[in-house]
Design an enzyme around this catalytic site. Structure first.
Site, PDB file in Angstrom:
ATOM      1  N   ASP A  83      46.422  19.639  17.474  1.00  0.00           N
ATOM      2  CA  ASP A  83      47.132  20.433  18.483  1.00  0.00           C
ATOM      3  C   ASP A  83      48.606  20.637  18.123  1.00  0.00           C
ATOM      4  O   ASP A  83      49.501  20.452  18.960  1.00  0.00           O
ATOM      5  CB  ASP A  83      47.012  19.782  19.863  1.00  0.00           C
ATOM      6  CG  ASP A  83      45.602  19.853  20.422  1.00  0.00           C
ATOM      7  OD1 ASP A  83      44.677  20.128  19.635  1.00  0.00           O
ATOM      8  OD2 ASP A  83      45.420  19.627  21.616  1.00  0.00           O
TER       9      ASP A  83
ATOM     10  N   ASP B 272      42.210  21.999  15.933  1.00  0.00           N
ATOM     11  CA  ASP B 272      42.658  22.962  16.955  1.00  0.00           C
ATOM     12  C   ASP B 272      44.168  23.160  16.897  1.00  0.00           C
ATOM     13  O   ASP B 272      44.846  23.238  17.940  1.00  0.00           O
ATOM     14  CB  ASP B 272      42.257  22.476  18.349  1.00  0.00           C
ATOM     15  CG  ASP B 272      40.766  22.269  18.485  1.00  0.00           C
ATOM     16  OD1 ASP B 272      39.992  23.001  17.851  1.00  0.00           O
ATOM     17  OD2 ASP B 272      40.353  21.351  19.226  1.00  0.00           O
TER      18      ASP B 272
END
Length: 689
Positions: free
Chosen positions: A516, A543
């Site tokens: 992230d 991600d």
């Protein structure tokens, strides 16, 4: 993260978009707009002459570029022509390639399309940046055989680098000349190109290179490439910093005069010098009052070259430091004044690069131009503030105009938040490289907060930009949360940069983390949040580019990293796009990294909170994909199928690219026409300020 939609989405065609990879600001050439007191811009506009030309428009070269020869009396560029202002590649090319003389003022950032393009400049031209705003990104200039009387001045030319340090496939230079003469390269910032910053080749001569900053490059400045001994060149008051080789390398130059240059190899940086000034072939070089700090092999010559040293200083250098032979007396060709060697580092560092007084309306009219408020940050106490957050706190609420927070080189271990009521803020590193200025912290989603609870994913961000019209450039933003040391902690998401605003412009930055890394959000689900990222590096594994913003990653490098335990597995994007909005677009970029082959997905759908109304979108187009990308590059998430959302590719290249199939959707040409950079920006013109 997760997302899905109840039915497959069609790739909707929007209005006819602009050329792929070129921001709206750089392709709006069809609109005529009248410019400032000294010119006009717009593809259809006619240039107008200024009543009284400013001094920067009539400036002339010193050094060998001032010497009369080959039918040319000195170097004065386009001073006999009209002054025109350009903001697009089309206009720049139009005037630079014209047969008439022009003074061409570059007023803004021009991203070259295609990447690596070198505009073929013709004779009798001055190309000058408007203050510090003139940027040429992803390309440069070429001066061919017989081209003469050219000045390239006050520009930042940068970022054609293609991710390969010793790049032998991309001849993307900042300034290349093959057989040109009478050329003056002055007060430029040249950096991070795929090949040379300056190449003076094929008997080019009567060249002066002065007051330039050359940095973050491998093959920096080459001179020669023929057996003829023709080239006359002067190189003075330049700053070579974080450059590996050719600083410069001078081959078969008839007369090479180098003086008052500062060559610096900074300890602890990743770029190491292999050699400094090099005289080879039948070159005759005079090297005077230059300062070498930390350089390996600072001065070298081969057995056939001459190199005369006078008054140079060497601090912390190692390896070869040579001289010998008989050269020439520069004062037999032109006059010049030497600065004291001890004064060179300070004088050069403060004087190189683009000047605000060159190429601007204020310089032309004698009036003071309105400028952004600048707040300085320095760890050593030499600035107004010692932390970035303190400078942000000093910005008044609802400020109506640009505030630039200029952050001096250093590592700032802190979290920074730009709240929603402080728009128009720029955080800008002032070092020679985006690696010089680092804002870093190590919070994760599961990190306990001092007052109880944990930070959560969005709260873990090192830098949070919640204000519209936020910009960041020339710095590194990092989250260095140590997953290995915190295996007992629940929640390893660790955001480096979170944006939750509209019109966010990230230019020339490194955003580094693991899981992230880069959260591209909006202020609310129903709010628009446009983000444009260019000439940057984004690094991570899981991600690591995610959120609901309409975000473009353009002309950048996406670096895949191994996970904390050394394994290779991950996901580049996790869009959480609202229905009827644009999601994440990766264009004209490179996806690579030191990870195992076929170990990373390009993306998966994040239906945040299980929201089935979302319609996640990632498009990857015109991008080089390494073998790390899986042959089936999209996957499901949280019970939502990627096939029910919007995931597609278009004309990608490299070993990780693949042909169309049910597991690898490809846009048609018609669909791609509605999924270009300009479609994502939706009428917004990202402009450096």
């Amino acid at each position: 993260m997760s997302e899905q939609h109840s039915k497959a989405r069609r790739h909707r065609r929007s209005r006819k978009a602009l050329a792929i990879g070129v921001p709206l600001a750089l392709t709006a050439a069809g609109t005529m707009a009248y410019g400032d007191a000294f010119g006009v811009f717009g593809q259809d506009a006619e240039p107008t002459a200024s009543a009284a030309a400013p001094s920067w428009a009539t400036a002339t070269a010193d050094g060998f570029a001032s010497v009369n020869s080959l039918g040319q009396n000195g170097t004065y560029g386009g001073r006999d022509g009209q002054i025109v202002t350009v903001k697009t590649q089309a206009d720049l090319e139009k005037y630079a390639t014209a047969s008439e003389p022009y003074v061409i003022v570059v007023a803004g950032t021009i991203n070259m399309n295609p990447v690596g393009k070198e505009i073929k400049v013709q004779s009798d031209k001055t190309i000058v940046g408007a203050g510090t705003s003139g940027h040429i990104v992803g390309g440069g200039f070429f001066l061919g055989q017989g081209v003469h009387n050219v000045i390239i001045r006050n520009l930042t030319i940068r970022d054609s680098y293609q991710g390969v340090w010793n790049d032998k496939d991309h001849d993307f230079d900042a300034i290349q000349m093959d057989g040109a003469h009478h050329v003056w390269i002055d007060h430029n910032d040249l950096r991070h190109m795929a090949d040379g910053l300056i190449d003076v080749r094929k008997d080019s001569t009567n060249v002066t290179v002065s007051w330039n900053k050359l940095s973050d490059n491998n093959k920096t400045f080459g001179i020669g490439w023929t057996d003829n001994v023709v080239t006359d060149i002067t190189i003075h008051h330049n700053w070579f910093r974080e450059t590996e080789q050719r600083n410069p390398s001078t081959d078969n130059a008839a007369h090479a005069h180098l003086y008052n240059n500062f060559l610096e190899d900074v300890a602890g940086t990743t770029i190491k010098s292999s050699y400094g000034n090099y005289s080879r072939g039948r070159t005759k070089m005079v090297l005077e009052n230059s300062y070498f700090q930390g350089m390996k092999n600072p001065v070298t010559k081969d057995s056939t070259a001459a190199l005369v040293q006078k008054g140079n200083t060497f601090v912390g250098t190692s390896g070869r430091n040579e001289s010998g032979g008989t050269a020439f007396d520069p004062k037999g060709y032109y006059g010049y004044t030497l600065d004291k060697t001890a004064d060179v580092p300070a004088k050069v560092k403060s004087g190189v690069g683009p000047r605000g007084s060159i190429g601007t309306t204020a310089a032309a009219t004698g009036t003071k131009a309105a400028a952004a408020t600048t707040l300085t940050v320095a760890k050593d106490g030499s600035g107004q503030y010692s932390t970035v957050q303190a400078a942000v706190n000093a910005v008044p609420a609802n400020n109506p105009s640009r505030v630039v927070i200029a952050v001096k080189p250093g590592t700032y271990r802190e979290t920074v938040k730009v709240p929603a009521n402080k728009p128009h803020v720029t955080i800008q590193g002032t070092g020679g490289s985006r690696k010089d200025t680092v804002i870093v912290y190590g919070n994760a989603a599961g990190t306990p907060k001092p007052g109880g609870g944990t930070y959560g994913t969005s709260g873990s961000a090192t830098v949070a930009a919640e204000a519209d019209d936020f910009q960041a450039r020339n710095l590194t933003i990092s989250n260095d949360f140590d997953e290995k040391a915190n295996q007992n902690l629940s929640g390893h998401q660790a955001v480096a940069l979170r944006t939750a605003a509209d019109k966010v412009f990230l230019d020339g930055v490194i955003v580094d983390g693991d899981q992230d890394t880069l959260l591209l959000d909006t202020a609310a689900k129903d709010k628009l949040g446009r983000v444009y990222v260019t000439n940057s590096y984004v690094m991570g594994n899981v991600d690591f580019i995610f959120g609901r913003a309409s975000a473009v990653i353009d002309r950048s490098v996406i670096t895949l990293k191994k996970r904390w335990d050394g394994t290779s597995a991950g996901y580049v994007t996790a869009p959480s796009t609202a229905a009827n909005r644009k999601g994440i677009l990766i264009a004209n970029s490179a996806v690579n990294g030191d990870v195992s082959n076929r170990s990373f997905y390009l993306g998966r759908p994040w239906h945040a909170g299980g929201d089935a109304s979302l319609d996640p979108q990632t498009t990857v187009r015109n991008t080089s994909l390494s073998a790390a990308v899986r042959t089936t590059p999209w996957t499901d998430m949280g019970g939502f199928s990627w096939k029910q959302d919007r995931f597609a590719e278009y004309r990608n290249t490299g070993p990780g690219a693949g042909s169309a199939g049910s597991e690898r959707p490809q846009l048609s040409d018609a669909q791609a026409a509605g999924q270009e950079v300009a479609d994502w920006l939706g009428g917004w013109t990202p402009t450096a300020s």
